[in-house]
Design a protein around this motif. Sequence first.
Motif, PDB file in Angstrom:
ATOM      1  N   LYS A 121       6.602   6.991  -2.469  1.00 20.85           N
ATOM      2  CA  LYS A 121       7.439   5.905  -1.956  1.00 20.85           C
ATOM      3  C   LYS A 121       7.840   4.957  -3.073  1.00 20.85           C
ATOM      4  O   LYS A 121       8.994   4.487  -3.130  1.00 20.85           O
ATOM      5  N   GLU A 145       5.000   4.627 -14.778  1.00 23.02           N
ATOM      6  CA  GLU A 145       5.732   5.256 -13.682  1.00 23.02           C
ATOM      7  C   GLU A 145       7.204   4.855 -13.695  1.00 23.02           C
ATOM      8  O   GLU A 145       8.097   5.673 -13.448  1.00 23.02           O
ATOM      9  N   HIS A 150       0.814  -1.214   0.000  1.00 21.18           N
ATOM     10  CA  HIS A 150       0.000   0.000   0.000  1.00 21.18           C
ATOM     11  C   HIS A 150       0.856   1.276   0.000  1.00 21.18           C
ATOM     12  O   HIS A 150       0.535   2.264   0.664  1.00 21.18           O
ATOM     13  N   ALA A 151       1.970   1.230  -0.744  1.00 26.04           N
ATOM     14  CA  ALA A 151       2.862   2.394  -0.796  1.00 26.04           C
ATOM     15  C   ALA A 151       2.243   3.496  -1.640  1.00 26.04           C
ATOM     16  O   ALA A 151       1.577   3.229  -2.650  1.00 26.04           O
ATOM     17  N   ASN A 152       2.482   4.736  -1.232  1.00 23.65           N
ATOM     18  CA  ASN A 152       1.997   5.866  -2.023  1.00 23.65           C
ATOM     19  C   ASN A 152       2.924   6.086  -3.215  1.00 23.65           C
ATOM     20  O   ASN A 152       4.037   5.555  -3.243  1.00 23.65           O
ATOM     21  N   PRO A 153       2.493   6.831  -4.216  1.00 19.73           N
ATOM     22  CA  PRO A 153       3.323   7.033  -5.413  1.00 19.73           C
ATOM     23  C   PRO A 153       4.714   7.575  -5.111  1.00 19.73           C
ATOM     24  O   PRO A 153       5.693   7.202  -5.775  1.00 19.73           O
TER      25      PRO A 153
END
Length: 476
Positions: free
Chosen positions: A85, A208, A80-83
């Motif tokens: 991270k 990304e 559940h890492a944010n963009p």
Amino acid sequence: MVNISNEASLIRYFCTAGYGMDQFVINEVTRKLAAHDIEQLQGKVLFSSSVHIKQVKQLKSVERLFLLMKRDSPLKLPAHANPGKVASVLRSTLIGDLQQWTSAEMTWRRLQGVVADKEKEREGEDQRNVEEEEVCGEEIGSDFQIMKKRRKLDCGDEYVITGDDFTAEKHDQDTTPPQANQYSSVPLSFRISCKCSGSLSRHLSILEVSKVLGVILSEKLGWKVDLRNPQIEITVYLRDDHCLLGIPLTRLPLANRCYIKTTGLRSTVAWAMADLAQIQSGFLVLDPMCGVGTILIEAAQEHKLACFLGLDVDDRQLHKASENVAFAKLGDRMHLLKASSTNMPLPSESVDVVVCDLPFGRKFGTKTDMAASLPLILAEMERVLRVAGSLVLLLSPQLSCILKKILTQPQTGTQESANQQGAQDVTSIPTQRNEPSMGLMTKPRPPLSSLKHQTTLRLSLGTIDGLLHKYIKTHV
């Protein structure tokens, strides 16, 4: 003979290979390039060598050749890492030490002086050949689901950066000015190709990955994006078990042969068949269903002191084969003849090696019931092959099962069943595509007891798979 490069520098490469070709690649780089530190990954082989790049480019078993930039452990993405991270993990794993990148640039520039060749002249035609024989595809038949899943894992998804990808905001960590390029006053133009497979492809945006890498290369090294004709292409392979970054050393795959005008069987597989046959100087090599002659041409390129004979009953195929032989300038060592594979106009025990890709599949299949013809074809191959000679066959999984039954059935009854099958073949079907009656032999066939099994390998042919068999004739 292996020639060490004048630069005397050890270079780390990696290459891609079709499914089942890994061991052929390992054997070839060891034999031809004196390679060491060989590492095998799924569909790829890493190796180090000091030989001249021109010799490295002569590899026959590989698809594409790369200068290795970075080999790392797989990406470890936090749950559940944010963009932000995710971008941080990508920067630390893919970029790492910038000195590694500048060193790779220096090696690439040095190699470019000898890598450049006439590829652009044939790029259009060869690219069409690549599209016709994609390594990754969908299989038809009983193994469809297994093979489709395997190739999806092998190939994954791909994304190539676009100019719009660099409109993203700059990261706070990336505000330092670009480093001066100490190898050239002109900055490199580049593009990025990213391929992601396995579970990573479900949790990681290929866009990304390419964006993060592209932005940093532009800012830190001063490289410029060029999607149409870049000087350098950075290829990223992300899998659950490894992370690879490399620079392709040729515009087109090495599997695209400059000496073949009309393609048939994939050139790497044809080369593997010839390699498995262990052809020696002075040998006579026969392909009784030669098609456009791909196997014989690959063998002739590798073995300069052997002679080659191709048979086929299809005038169109023989015409294309003749064009290929002339194009490869092999007319003095290769001969073509219109003849049936079930009644070859050759003396018994007259050839040293028999290699044959029996037609199958939707692209190479024939109107012939190949399963019914197989006993007759095998009997003729055995007849013309000398004792201690090699028989190398490429078959579909279905034909391979039939082959095994033919060669392992009990001695009693074998001749009778073969004769009954042969009689059916003579009266009901032609022996190859568009084949007219050519006076098929109707005398009893001996049981195929002299062929001793050596090895069986499964290879990818693109959209389908084939089984490669080798037999040795032990006695008359």
